[in-house]
Design an enzyme around this catalytic site. Structure first.
Site, short mmCIF file in Angstrom:
data_model
loop_
_atom_site.label_atom_id
_atom_site.label_comp_id
_atom_site.label_asym_id
_atom_site.label_seq_id
_atom_site.Cartn_x
_atom_site.Cartn_y
_atom_site.Cartn_z
N ASP A 89 -9.57 -9.91 8.55
CA ASP A 89 -9.05 -8.55 8.32
C ASP A 89 -10.04 -7.43 8.65
OD1 ASP A 89 -6.86 -6.93 7.45
OD2 ASP A 89 -7.86 -6.58 5.55
N ARG A 117 0.86 -1.19 0.00
CA ARG A 117 0.00 0.00 0.00
C ARG A 117 0.89 1.24 0.00
NH1 ARG A 117 -1.76 0.69 4.32
NH2 ARG A 117 -1.19 -1.15 5.52
N HIS A 127 -10.81 -2.58 11.29
CA HIS A 127 -9.72 -3.41 10.79
C HIS A 127 -9.51 -4.56 11.78
CE1 HIS A 127 -5.21 -3.43 9.36
NE2 HIS A 127 -5.95 -4.27 8.67
N SER A 166 -1.53 -3.94 10.17
CA SER A 166 -1.22 -4.80 9.04
C SER A 166 0.04 -5.64 9.31
CB SER A 166 -0.96 -3.94 7.80
OG SER A 166 -2.04 -3.07 7.62
N TYR A 168 -1.47 -3.45 -6.79
CA TYR A 168 -1.31 -4.12 -5.50
C TYR A 168 -2.66 -4.20 -4.75
CZ TYR A 168 -0.30 -5.12 -0.71
OH TYR A 168 -0.34 -5.69 0.54
N SER A 170 4.91 -10.43 0.35
CA SER A 170 4.28 -11.30 -0.65
C SER A 170 2.99 -11.88 -0.05
CB SER A 170 5.24 -12.41 -1.08
OG SER A 170 5.76 -13.08 0.04
N ARG A 171 2.04 -12.18 -0.92
CA ARG A 171 0.69 -12.48 -0.44
C ARG A 171 0.13 -13.74 -1.08
NH1 ARG A 171 -1.83 -8.69 3.25
NH2 ARG A 171 -0.26 -7.09 3.51
N CYS A 224 0.60 -8.09 11.35
CA CYS A 224 0.90 -8.40 12.75
C CYS A 224 0.22 -9.70 13.17
CB CYS A 224 0.45 -7.27 13.66
SG CYS A 224 1.54 -5.85 13.63
N GLY A 225 -0.17 -10.53 12.21
CA GLY A 225 -0.64 -11.88 12.57
C GLY A 225 -2.15 -12.03 12.70
N LYS A 277 -9.76 -2.42 1.36
CA LYS A 277 -9.44 -1.28 2.24
C LYS A 277 -10.22 -0.02 1.84
CE LYS A 277 -6.28 -3.70 4.30
NZ LYS A 277 -6.53 -4.22 5.65
N ASN A 315 -1.44 -18.41 21.80
CA ASN A 315 -2.25 -17.22 22.06
C ASN A 315 -3.66 -17.59 22.55
OD1 ASN A 315 -0.14 -15.59 21.35
ND2 ASN A 315 -0.81 -15.31 19.23
C1 OXD Z 1 -3.22 -4.70 5.14
C2 OXD Z 1 -3.82 -5.88 4.48
O1 OXD Z 1 -2.30 -4.07 4.56
O2 OXD Z 1 -4.73 -6.47 5.09
O3 OXD Z 1 -3.64 -4.37 6.26
O4 OXD Z 1 -3.45 -6.23 3.35
MN MN Z 2 -5.32 -5.47 6.90
#
Ligand code: OXD
Ligand code: MN
Length: 587
Positions: A276, A70, A227, A249, A198, A364-365, A251-252, A207, A492
């Site tokens: 998300d 982003r 979020h 974003s 992207y 990478s996604r 962070c798991g 988003k 967790n």
């Molecule tokens: C972010 C995503 O950037 O979910 O938060 O891709």
């Molecule tokens: Mn996100």
């Protein structure tokens, strides 16, 4: 084809005149259409099929190297009044915003096909769902939207019935970062994005719509667009609690949403609703009900392995689109910490050389439909959503923030959310690892002034006394040598259990000025290999450091000027006074 909605047809015509595509194609959302998109991309070289035996129906797309995350510095909220966008957003006047971005759209689709994607964020039969139409010239976007949203004929039928929709115009343009703009016009329910392919910049349902535009709609209509992941935690007795958790974003969130309970906690089950975004609506009973507007995941790949997240690891072995991972010599996808195989070609398509940096891009996604997830909750399709037991905020903090604490009230919880800070990650272009304020993990995504957003959050506390408890977690605390104090991932669940027990009143706590912390014995540590010192550090606070933190939060909130809700100042003053008392007693 056209639609039965004149306003939609007129907008498609107007865009076609501006962008001059060779063809216009209305997406139906069918499986055949999805495979046609994949074929088209394979023929033009923008998609590669991966090893069909080991990764059936999996494909790899490599982005332009300048287009991998982003771009918050190129993302604008264009409201008539600058103060309505707030200091948290880059602002441009709507007239100027349209003029700047329309100039880039002129003729941008020459030689290309214009795709019209009607989509519905949320189950199509849900009163909480909201629809949009994305126009794009990217088959990659069409294919990803098919995996991520309910798109095509059913969404179009709802749009025709309702007569309204969010307009999203997207073109990859020529991918020149100098000609890249991600523009939001919340007052017109319009998005215009050019110059990037992207995910967060191009899959406009995510988003741009489900957070920036929806947060604005939500304030007007009395709900919250957040979020947050949504996860169901089922006890061995069969009781399920739903938790909504906001983490910045990368962070798991995906890992937490599909966590695998450790063997030492038998009988516990986890159900994923979303990874998300959550839309939270007050119910008639005063509780908050959540839906996930998405129906797929766009998750960070590096770090995913059989130990950290076996559900995700398995989920991405079929019917997935990978973006910017590396490949092995057997044409399997590869990424850092996959724990098997070796990279042969890196994310830029070059022979792998460690001197060039990581083989897979750190951001990478993978894109998969939620139905790939072995623990997808059937209630994710429930039109009325699920009742939320607890809201959890969190950040990536090496120091200071304990493993978990509970706010003392809803109003205090809003302060806890507003004070969230986290180290930056590769999900946005820019420096990684710098601590910045990321209130409610919404810094990049709130479509209006944060001061008004906090006032909106506070207003829920005035209307209901059955709201979820608010908590804060930090999985990322380190010791002086940089070792993580908490094992994270499946473990967790122990923290989620404490959160549920606090919410149902089943467990006590240690009251501190910043909120309620677990006593070390309150966390179930059966089978957990953790040193008592680490547990003590994770469940205690340093008063002096927190005094400094509250000062910093106070300065940050003050930067919102007169619009800052007084109730937030009152909450801050109360925490500061408590800290001062405790410090005085200790000295
Ligand atoms: C972010 C995503 O950037 O979910 O938060 O891709
Ligand atoms: Mn996100």
């Amino acid at each position: 084809m056209t639609s039965r909605l004149p306003a939609l047809n007129a907008w498609v015509d107007e865009v076609a005149q501006l962008t001059q595509p060779d063809n216009v194609y209305w997406c139906s959302g069918s499986d055949a259409e999805y495979s046609n998109m994949l074929k088209a991309m394979q023929s033009d070289g923008t998609l590669t099929e991966l090893n069909p035996d080991r990764y059936p129906n999996c494909y790899l797309h490599l982005s332009d190297p300048s287009d991998v995350a982003r771009v918050e510095h190129l993302t604008f909220v264009c409201t008539q009044e600058r103060d309505d966008a707030g200091p948290n957003n880059h602002w441009m006047a709507p007239d100027e915003g349209h003029a700047r971005v329309d100039a880039l759209f002129e003729g941008a689709m020459k030689g290309r096909t214009l795709y019209v994607i009607p989509y519905c964020m949320g189950p199509v039969d849900s009163p909480f769902a909201r629809c949009g139409v994305e126009i794009t010239d990217s088959p990659y976007v069409v294919a990803n939207m098919k995996l991520m949203t309910r798109m095509g004929d059913a969404a179009l039928a709802r749009i025709e019935h309702e007569g309204s929709f969010v307009k999203g115009l997207h073109s990859t343009g020529d991918l020149d970062p100098e000609k890249r703009l991600i523009m939001h016009f919340p007052e017109e329910l319009t998005i215009k994005s050019i110059g990037s392919g992207y995910g967060g910049n191009a899959l406009l349902g995510k988003k741009c719509h489900a957070l920036r535009i929806a947060s604005y709609q939500a304030r007007n209509e009395g709900w919250l667009a957040e979020h947050m992941l949504i996860v169901g935690v089922e006890s061995p007795e069969g009781e399920t609690h739903y938790i909504a958790c906001a983490l910045p974003s990368a962070c798991g969130k995906t890992n937490l949403a599909m966590l695998i309970p450790p063997e030492s906690l038998p009988g516990w089950k986890i159900w994923t609703l979303g990874d998300d975004i959550a839309w939270l609506h007050p119910g008639e009973d005063g509780r908050l009900y959540a839906i996930n507007p998405e129906s797929g995941y766009f998750g960070v790949v590096p770090g995913t392995n059989a130990k950290t997240n076996k559900n995700a690891f398995d989920m991405i072995t079929h019917d997935a689109i990978f973006t910017n991972v590396a490949r092995t010599k057997d044409n399997e996808p590869w990424w850092e910490d996959k724990k098997s195989g070796e990279p042969s070609i890196d994310w830029r398509g070059r022979p792998y050389d460690p001197d060039n940096g990581p083989a897979a891009h750190p951001n990478s996604r993978f894109t998969v439909a939620a139905s790939n997830n072995p623990v997808y909750s059937s209630l994710a399709e429930a039109p009325g959503g699920v009742p939320i037991t607890a809201i959890v905020f969190g950040g990536r903090r090496k120091e200071l923030a304990p493993l978990v604490y509970q706010a003392k009230s809803w109003q205090h919880g809003v302060l806890v959310g507003a004070g969230v800070a986290s180290e930056t990650t590769a999900a946005n272009v820019g420096e990684v690892g710098v601590v910045r304020r990321d209130p409610m993990a919404m810094k990049p995504f709130c479509g209006y002034n944060f001061a008004d957003y906090w006032a909106h959050w506070l207003s829920f506390g005035e209307k209901s006394d059955r709201l979820p408890g608010i908590f804060h977690v930090n999985w990322f605390r380190q010791d002086d040598s940089g070792r993580f104090l908490w094992p994270g991932f499946g473990e967790n669940l122990r923290v989620l259990r404490w959160i549920i027990d606090r919410s149902t009143g089943a467990v006590g706590a240690n009251e501190t000025p910043i909120g309620f912390l677990p006593n070390p014995d309150d966390l179930d540590t059966t089978g957990l290999d953790i040193e008592p010192d680490a547990l003590r550090a994770l469940t205690s606070i340093d008063i002096g450091q927190w005094q400094v933190e509250m000062d910093t939060i106070g300065d940050y909130l003050a930067s919102y000027g007169d619009r800052l809700p007084k109730a937030l100042e009152t909450e801050l003053a109360a925490v500061e006074a408590n800290l001062k008392d405790v410090a005085a007693k200790a000295s």
